[in-house]
Write an enzyme that holds these catalytic residues in place. Sequence first.
Site: not given
Ligand code: CP
Ligand code: NVA
Length: 308
Positions: A107, A134, A137, A225, A266, A294
């Site tokens: 990530r 992502h 997700q 989101d 998400c 997930r």
């Molecule tokens: N939805 C998601 O990716 O959550 P986290 O940021 O907690 O991993």
């Molecule tokens: N759009 C959000 C998703 C988190 C899982 C972010 O990137 O912070």
Amino acid sequence: MNHFLDIHKTSPDDLRQIIDQAAQMKSARAGRPKGTPDDDQPLAGRMVALIFEKPSTRTRVSFDVGVRQMGGETMVLSGKDMQLGHGETIADTARVLSRYVDLIMIRTFDETVLTEMAEYSDVPVINGLTDRTHPCQIMADIQTYEEHRGPIKGKKVVWTGDGNNVCASFLHAAGQFGFDLTFTGPSQLDPEEEFIGLARQAGSTITIERDAAKAVAGADLVVADTWVSMHDSQSSKERRHNMLRPYQVNDALMAHAKPDALFMHCLPAHREEEVTSAVMDGPQSVIFDEAENRLHAQKAVMRWCLDV
Ligand code: CP
Ligand code: NVA
């Protein structure tokens, strides 16, 4: 090598196989304590590196638990504690990690970190979120939709708010799984043209509608989101909130969707901002099924990456 970098970079047949396997693996261990192993142990003897340059709850825990259920081992690494965060190149990091581990999940911020990691790694790399996409997700979200309502092909998905990284992966999925997507949000936060174009080329109807109520009319699935993502500056928060307020998902907006429409997010969510608690905790919401899936979807992604 099977890297899982983005939904549009994985073939529709492979995506379908992953979703089907995720559903099978979920039902095979229904009701068991989370810490018990699966009957199959396809990751026995495998070591998985989970690298986080941004915070995470779901991604971190679901990958870690998933690997263990399949008999593998994990190491969770914080980007800032690695030499990666202190000037070692991504290419060198990838080549070194490939000597120790069988699979890498990362990530990160800039997408080029992910793509360079994949380019120089001798083992598969999985995208655990970048500023731009992502995909893990959305695999869980497709699994969740189909578990509740059957095939997503031909359905109308409405994305509300910011055309961000999660929205981008929904657009990729629209093209690959054959559903239509309407984006409703301010023009300043439209999704990238490139991603809209890809979905249209694949035959999906992609619509931009500034009026949230009109956009949601006839929706099978409504998605929200956060209004401020991890890569957005905190100084933009007030401006973004002002632009996005008309796109809050609440009971009045959901009333425009089909009566059996589902609501997804998400998570993490900001209650009473992009969505009300009444919707999040209401009968149309499947947010905690998404979070659970997930685990199952990523287990199937990892099996696909390793061909096990
Ligand atoms: N939805 C998601 O990716 O959550 P986290 O940021 O907690 O991993
Ligand atoms: N759009 C959000 C998703 C988190 C899982 C972010 O990137 O912070």
